[in-house]
Design a protein around this motif. Structure first.
Motif, mmCIF file in Angstrom:
data_model
loop_
_atom_site.group_PDB
_atom_site.id
_atom_site.type_symbol
_atom_site.label_atom_id
_atom_site.label_comp_id
_atom_site.label_asym_id
_atom_site.label_seq_id
_atom_site.Cartn_x
_atom_site.Cartn_y
_atom_site.Cartn_z
ATOM 1 N N PHE A 153 30.768 1.935 165.890
ATOM 2 C CA PHE A 153 29.906 0.972 165.055
ATOM 3 C C PHE A 153 30.957 0.258 164.076
ATOM 4 O O PHE A 153 30.478 -0.740 163.423
ATOM 5 N N TYR A 154 31.754 0.977 163.456
ATOM 6 C CA TYR A 154 32.748 0.630 162.384
ATOM 7 C C TYR A 154 34.036 0.912 162.771
ATOM 8 O O TYR A 154 34.490 2.103 162.723
ATOM 9 N N PRO A 155 34.812 -0.031 163.099
ATOM 10 C CA PRO A 155 36.222 0.266 163.359
ATOM 11 C C PRO A 155 36.760 0.897 162.042
ATOM 12 O O PRO A 155 36.485 0.569 160.988
ATOM 13 N N LEU A 156 37.942 1.445 162.268
ATOM 14 C CA LEU A 156 38.770 2.184 161.476
ATOM 15 C C LEU A 156 39.398 1.005 160.174
ATOM 16 O O LEU A 156 39.670 -0.015 160.721
ATOM 17 N N ARG A 157 39.157 1.225 158.832
ATOM 18 C CA ARG A 157 39.421 0.307 158.087
ATOM 19 C C ARG A 157 40.906 0.314 157.972
ATOM 20 O O ARG A 157 41.465 1.407 157.586
ATOM 21 N N LYS A 158 41.488 -0.609 157.443
ATOM 22 C CA LYS A 158 42.870 -0.878 157.051
ATOM 23 C C LYS A 158 42.968 -1.796 155.814
ATOM 24 O O LYS A 158 41.893 -2.363 155.570
ATOM 25 N N THR A 159 44.079 -1.438 155.042
ATOM 26 C CA THR A 159 44.377 -2.283 153.955
ATOM 27 C C THR A 159 45.423 -2.855 153.821
ATOM 28 O O THR A 159 46.474 -2.105 154.040
ATOM 29 N N SER A 160 45.576 -3.957 153.346
ATOM 30 C CA SER A 160 46.951 -4.698 152.993
ATOM 31 C C SER A 160 47.080 -4.897 151.396
ATOM 32 O O SER A 160 48.195 -5.445 150.945
ATOM 33 N N LEU A 193 39.276 5.331 145.004
ATOM 34 C CA LEU A 193 40.519 5.702 145.887
ATOM 35 C C LEU A 193 41.245 4.467 146.515
ATOM 36 O O LEU A 193 40.593 3.617 146.964
ATOM 37 N N TYR A 194 42.450 4.610 146.416
ATOM 38 C CA TYR A 194 43.358 3.545 146.745
ATOM 39 C C TYR A 194 44.809 4.096 147.073
ATOM 40 O O TYR A 194 45.406 4.988 146.448
ATOM 41 N N PHE A 195 45.374 3.181 147.827
ATOM 42 C CA PHE A 195 46.855 3.336 148.080
ATOM 43 C C PHE A 195 47.698 2.970 146.652
ATOM 44 O O PHE A 195 47.429 2.013 146.080
ATOM 45 N N GLU A 196 48.653 3.944 146.393
ATOM 46 C CA GLU A 196 49.462 3.385 145.257
ATOM 47 C C GLU A 196 50.435 2.414 145.508
ATOM 48 O O GLU A 196 50.967 1.572 144.725
ATOM 49 N N SER A 217 53.017 -3.646 156.103
ATOM 50 C CA SER A 217 52.105 -4.641 155.666
ATOM 51 C C SER A 217 50.667 -4.287 155.194
ATOM 52 O O SER A 217 50.190 -4.846 154.437
ATOM 53 N N ASP A 218 50.539 -3.315 156.125
ATOM 54 C CA ASP A 218 48.934 -2.857 155.890
ATOM 55 C C ASP A 218 49.184 -1.168 156.355
ATOM 56 O O ASP A 218 49.999 -0.765 157.088
ATOM 57 N N LEU A 219 48.410 -0.429 155.908
ATOM 58 C CA LEU A 219 48.037 0.872 156.277
ATOM 59 C C LEU A 219 46.548 1.061 156.685
ATOM 60 O O LEU A 219 45.832 0.536 156.069
ATOM 61 N N THR A 220 46.489 2.038 157.715
ATOM 62 C CA THR A 220 45.300 2.617 158.020
ATOM 63 C C THR A 220 44.657 3.405 156.650
ATOM 64 O O THR A 220 45.444 4.552 156.319
#
Length: 519
Positions: free
Chosen positions: A240-247, A452-455, A41-44
């Motif tokens: 300061f900045y948590p690791l970004r995840k994307t859905s 830059l993006y996940f395919e 559902s999401d990836l780091t």
């Protein structure tokens, strides 16, 4: 009876023969690779490292030991490429004060480098008859070595005796592309940090998943080849900045950047290429953009589709991977173990241990001088050992790896009509870029657009698993016994009971016989 006896013995022999090879295969610990595609559902999001392909800014060189490079590179004023206007910020008092800070802080480089160059020139003037007499450790590797020191390429710099004599190095360069001068410019981590490009100048626009971000979210570090590099979504910045995840997947999401190259700041003799170097890597791994990076050209919008793969390997006794790197030579307080980082660190440690100097900034030590013959011979010997896999580097593969496969596409950017709108935006956000980007030609020479993006939100998993487990082994042996001689767990139990009763009966007869014998 003879027939059944021969048949039984033959089947016993056949089952034993195949059972032997089955157990032998099991003891070899063979493995297979299991491939799975897991939907998430999401990836780091991976860490993204960007580097301007120019190491030193021209405006930062006056007052430093690299000031002579400006004269070699045509100076600032005059000629077909007169960029003197770019460095004229006299109307801006904030820039004048910052420039004076550079001059005062960089004067330390000049004084320290002049003292070190005098000592180097004295050491290089000593007569060196044979490397065998200088480096006894080398004979431990090659007793009949035909190693030849390449004086023409590495040491023959004519009458140059000062490491900061850039005109002398230029006049004595023998490489068609001046690549040997790149080896001369050995910079310290501090010089790369202070004289390289700044994040606020390089990163002028940033969004992630259509939400604004900025240069402060990038972790700064120094690279030997590219100077200051900046990493988005790095594990170091998590306080300061948590690791970004994307859905979300697709080119409309992910990380979008507009980068300003500052071409007037380029030192041409050190930067034959224009653009940015991009490395995509796990957030806790040290990047090496010179090895695994890709290049984005100015005047283009580069779209980079990313696909993530997670690799899992088996440790001993199945393989020779390391779980956390504690059993390797690699040590770092900022980055987790990777094979590439371990090998590069090992080479530098070997150089320092054998030659007393290094050629990279991975460890804190003095840089090898190109004017010191002894150091240059020693360096070549160590590099030869590395190229022939003779260095004793304990750098196994990691038991867990994350890799990223990419696909790229480019288009011309910005368009002529869009350039006007881009300029109006930069006029309020980045005056440094806006004063240069006054026409489409200069914009395309100095700007890079990245997406830059996940395919797709699928994770490919490559798991190394044992070919034989204890259960597989027992099943295989049981199958052989059942197939050839009809043995099962029930028959084995019956045999055990039979032999037990036989022993008990024999013991009883023996006891009874002894009891009736006369005393």
């Amino acid at each position: 009876r003879i027939f059944w006896l021969l048949l039984t013995l033959g089947l016993f022999a056949l089952s034993g023969y195949q059972g032997y090879y089955l157990i032998s295969d099991y003891l070899k610990r063979p493995t297979i690779t299991q491939i799975q595609v897991v939907s998430k559902s999401d990836l780091t999001f991976p860490a993204i490292t960007i580097c301007n392909m120019n190491r030193l800014r021209r405006s930062a060189l006056p007052g430093t030991r690299f000031e002579g490079l400006l004269e070699v590179d045509g100076g600032i004023e005059g000629g077909d490429y007169d960029y003197s206007w770019w460095f004229d910020w006299s109307y801006d008092t904030s820039y004048s004060s910052s420039s004076s800070n550079y001059s005062s802080s960089s004067s330390n480089y000049s004084s320290s480098s002049s003292s070190s160059s005098s000592s180097l020139s004295s050491s290089s003037s000593s007569s060196l008859s044979s490397y065998h007499n200088l480096f006894d450790w080398y004979d431990n590797y090659y007793y009949d070595s035909d190693f030849t020191f390449e004086y023409d390429h590495y040491y023959d710099w004519g009458d140059v005796t000062d490491e900061n004599d850039w005109q002398g190095f230029y006049d004595n360069s023998k490489a068609d592309d001046f690549s040997d001068i790149l080896e001369v410019t050995r910079l310290t981590k501090e010089e790369l940090r202070d004289l390289g490009h700044n994040a606020e100048d390089l990163i002028i626009q940033c969004t992630f998943d259509k939400r604004s971000c900025n240069y402060t979210e990038f972790h700064k570090f120094q690279n030997k080849h590219y100077g200051n590099c900046y990493t988005f979504n790095h594990d170091v910045n998590t306080d300061f900045y948590p690791l970004r995840k994307t859905s979300k997947s697709g080119a409309q999401y992910g990380l979008h950047l507009t980068l300003f190259l500052e071409q007037p700041e380029y030192v041409g003799i050190l930067s034959p290429e224009t653009g940015v170097r991009i490395s995509i890597h796990p957030s806790d791994i040290k990047p090496f953009p010179e090895d695994d990076g890709i290049t984005a050209n100015p005047g283009t919008a580069t779209s980079i589709g990313i696909r993530q793969t997670a690799i899992s390997r088996l440790p001993e006794p199945y393989g020779n991977c390391t779980v956390d790197g504690s059993d390797s030579q690699y040590r770092s307080s900022s980055f987790n173990y990777s094979t590439a980082a371990c090998i590069k660190s090992c080479v530098q440690q070997e150089l320092y241990g054998k030659c007393g100097c290094v050629t990279d900034i991975l460890i804190e030590a003095d840089q090898c001088s190109v004017l010191d013959q002894k150091q240059q011979i020693c360096r070549q010997l160590v590099e030869q050992l590395y190229e022939e896999d003779e260095l004793e580097c304990n750098c196994p593969l990691s038991c867990t790896d994350t890799t990223y496969a990419i696909s790229t596409s480019t288009s011309l950017w910005p368009s002529e009509r869009y350039e006007e709108h881009l300029y109006s935006r930069l006029l309020t956000t980045n005056l440094n870029a806006a004063r240069m980007l006054t026409n489409i030609e200069t914009s395309r020479k100095n700007l890079v657009r990245l997406r830059l993006y996940f395919e797709e939100l699928n994770l490919e998993k490559l798991d190394q698993i044992p070919l034989y487990t204890i259960e597989n082994l027992l099943g295989g042996v049981g199958g052989l016994l059942g197939l050839y001689i009809g043995v099962s767990a029930m028959t084995i139990t019956e045999f055990i009971i039979f032999f037990w009763n036989l022993i008990a009966m024999t013991c009883k007869k023996s006891v009874c016989k002894n009891s009736i014998e006369p005393a």
